[in-house]
Design an enzyme around this catalytic site. Structure first.
Site: not given
Ligand code: PEP
Ligand code: MG
Length: 572
Positions: A190, A432, A456, A503
């Site tokens: 993150h 995911e 993920d 995403c």
């Molecule tokens: C993902 O897992 O690709 C996603 C967009 O969610 P996050 O990165 O918040 O886990």
């Molecule tokens: Mg995710």
């Protein structure tokens, strides 16, 4: 002479600045029997006063930036500093037991912490963390340690840290943050995602950066190559300054595409939308010409607060985003807490593998009141724009059905209370977890849309922790297994006339985009600063050619082969 080191390049751009090194501090102290209680008591009092003025300063800042209710938590902490029982116990330890001020503070506060933690009352358990915070703060002053904290940054700096958590970023004054370097992490941790959203050059997984770089060193980082230059010589600085200028010019040229549609050379239209973490990100989203929001990570609303956000607070945030986006789609993802995203005020059980634990929709279904509050806020906000709801981490069809029925129940309850909401709200899921990708055909009959969360999906498919730099080499977006999963999700959705977005970070990877276009992806959701370079690239690709490219890539055996193949075929 210029010293260099390397990490994983995660956010483009070149940054110049002084290093602001955030290190874990060592709070161990010597234990000794004091013969001079007066001196120890005076030391204690000074440290208590200093801690109190720290707290008042932070409280003022939080109140100014986040409002009264978040600032109130510091009242509780200041009260702890004046707790007569605690203070008497500390004094008794100094006077009767001849403890040093450090030891007296430690022993007395630890007893309180243990007592509070053992209580059956959640509120009391949370107070234990106030006592821990206070003990740490007073100890820092007693030991005369000047801790470099993210919230203290007050001049331009490049942050060097073991990791940077989303809550630390929330505390920083971002106008001063020119770049990030972290010891740990990978492309989709993150901290990396935040850096890209903030348009701040960043390098993660640069092992030992906090020891190799000294606080205050002048450094340059190149977020496209992962290189760090420590105390660079003049020639290096000049060379990088030239590259910096070229990149800035390139960025300016993309801007001409801001209000243009996203389409390929052969006029195939796709949607390029944005990922956001908070309502403040909307300015950037509009500035970079997004065609909607493909992922609003609502958990940041919970993480940036000191208490569970109320229905009203959430409603205001969602309404603002929807209003700002007009009739453009806004996909709001329901709470995705767990994994590396924690709430300080809601301690969750310690888990050995938090990414495989009580995360996201699993958490939501186990805490229905928290989930229902969010759903009510969303439904009420739906009257103000084009809302779509998306559930994260769906592993089974039952989870989707349960979460969806909660939305339906809350709609009925609003109807009974004559509260307006939009009747038609699309409900989709993030793909995911491999089980869901494999079973996409069955899911496609029930959902309105899919959004593939590759961050993920890759970690779960290759069993490689997205946060762990030791296995970063296995974190392979181009692995043919991932491509096959993407293809089967897209095909399953199209069969049912549903659309598919992505995403995860892969959606903005310029090498991956030709492939994703060829696989039939309908929507690409990404950090706002990537939108225009991606629109520029798509303009130069033909969908029909990319379909052939994707079909050929699907026959390859390794990620390296796929990547080399695309690079050879497409001039990037
Ligand atoms: C993902 O897992 O690709 C996603 C967009 O969610 P996050 O990165 O918040 O886990
Ligand atoms: Mg995710």
């Amino acid at each position: 002479m210029t010293q260099t080191m390397h990490g994983i390049a995660v956010s483009r751009g070149i940054a110049f600045g002084k290093a602001y090194v955030i290190k874990d501090v060592d709070l161990t102290f010597d234990t000794y029997a004091t013969s001079d209680a007066t001196t120890e008591l005076a030391r204690l009092q000074t440290a208590l006063d200093q801690a109190e003025s720290d707290l008042e300063r932070i409280q003022e800042k939080v109140e100014h930036e986040q409002g009264m209710s978040n600032a109130a938590i510091f009242d509780t902490q200041i009260l702890v500093l004046h707790d007569p029982d605690l203070m008497n116990t500390i004094k008794k330890h100094i006077e009767a037991d001849t403890y040093s001020a450090e030891q007296a503070l430690y022993e007395a506060t630890s007893t309180y912490i243990t007592l509070l933690e053992e209580m059956d009352d959640e509120y009391m358990q949370e107070r234990a963390s106030d006592f821990k915070d206070i003990m740490r703060r007073v100890l820092l002053h007693l030991l005369d340690i000047d801790e470099s904290l993210p919230q203290n940054i007050s001049e331009n700096a490049i942050i060097v840290a073991d990791d940077i958590t989303p809550s630390e970023t929330a505390q920083m004054d971002l106008q001063f943050v020119k770049g990030f370097i972290t010891n740990t992490g990978g492309k989709t941790s993150h901290s990396a995602i935040m850096a890209r959203t903030l348009e701040v050059p960043a390098i993660v997984g640069a092992k030992n950066s906090t020891t190799n770089i000294a606080h205050g060193d002048f450094i340059i980082i190149d977020g496209s190559t992962g290189e760090v230059f420590i105390q660079p010589d003049r020639a290096t600085e000049e060379k990088l300054m030239k590259q910096y200028k070229i990149y800035e010019e390139e960025k300016a040229s993309w801007h001409a595409l801001k209000d243009k549609p996203s389409q390929t050379k052969d006029n195939h239209a796709v949607d390029i939308v944005a990922n956001i973490g908070s309502p403040q990100d909307i300015n950037q989203v509009l500035h970079h010409g997004a065609e909607g929001i493909g992922l609003y990570r609502t958990e940041f609303l919970y993480m940036e607060s000191y208490h569970l956000p109320t229905e009203e607070e959430q409603f205001e945030a969602y309404r603002y985003v929807l209003e700002q986006m007009g009739d453009k789609p806004v996909i709001v993802r329901t709470i995705d807490i767990g994994g590396d995203k924690k709430l300080s005020y809601l301690p969750l059980p310690e888990e050995k593998n938090p990414f495989l634990g009580l995360r996201a929709v699993r958490f939501a279904l186990q805490q229905p009141e928290i989930f229902r509050t969010q759903i009510r806020a969303l439904l009420r906000a739906s009257a103000y724009g084009n809302l779509k709801i998306m559930f994260p981490m769906i592993a089974t069809l039952e989870e989707f059905q349960q979460a969806k029925s909660i939305v339906e129940e809350e709609k009925q309850s609003l109807k009974q209370h004559d509260i307006t909401y939009r009747e038609k709200i699309d409900i989709g899921i993030m793909v995911e977890i491999p089980s869901t990708a494999i079973l996409a055909k069955q899911f496609a009959k029930e959902v309105d849309f899919f959004s593939i969360g590759t961050n993920d999906l890759i970690q779960y498919t290759l069993a490689a922790d997205r946060m762990n730099e030791n296995v970063a080499y296995l974190y392979q977006p181009f692995h043919p297994a991932i491509l096959h999963l993407v293809k089967s999700v897209v095909d399953a959705a199209h069969e049912e006339n549903k659309w598919v977005g992505m995403c995860g970070e892969m959606a903005s990877d310029l090498t991956a985009i030709p492939l994703l276009l060829g696989l039939g992806l309908d929507e690409f959701s990404m950090n706002a600063p990537s939108i225009l370079p991606v629109r520029h690239l798509l303009k130069n690709l033909r969908k029909t050619d990319m379909e052939q490219l994707a079909n050929a890539a699907l026959t390859l055996s390794t990620a390296a082969e796929v990547e080399q193949f695309i690079r050879r075929e497409i001039e990037l």
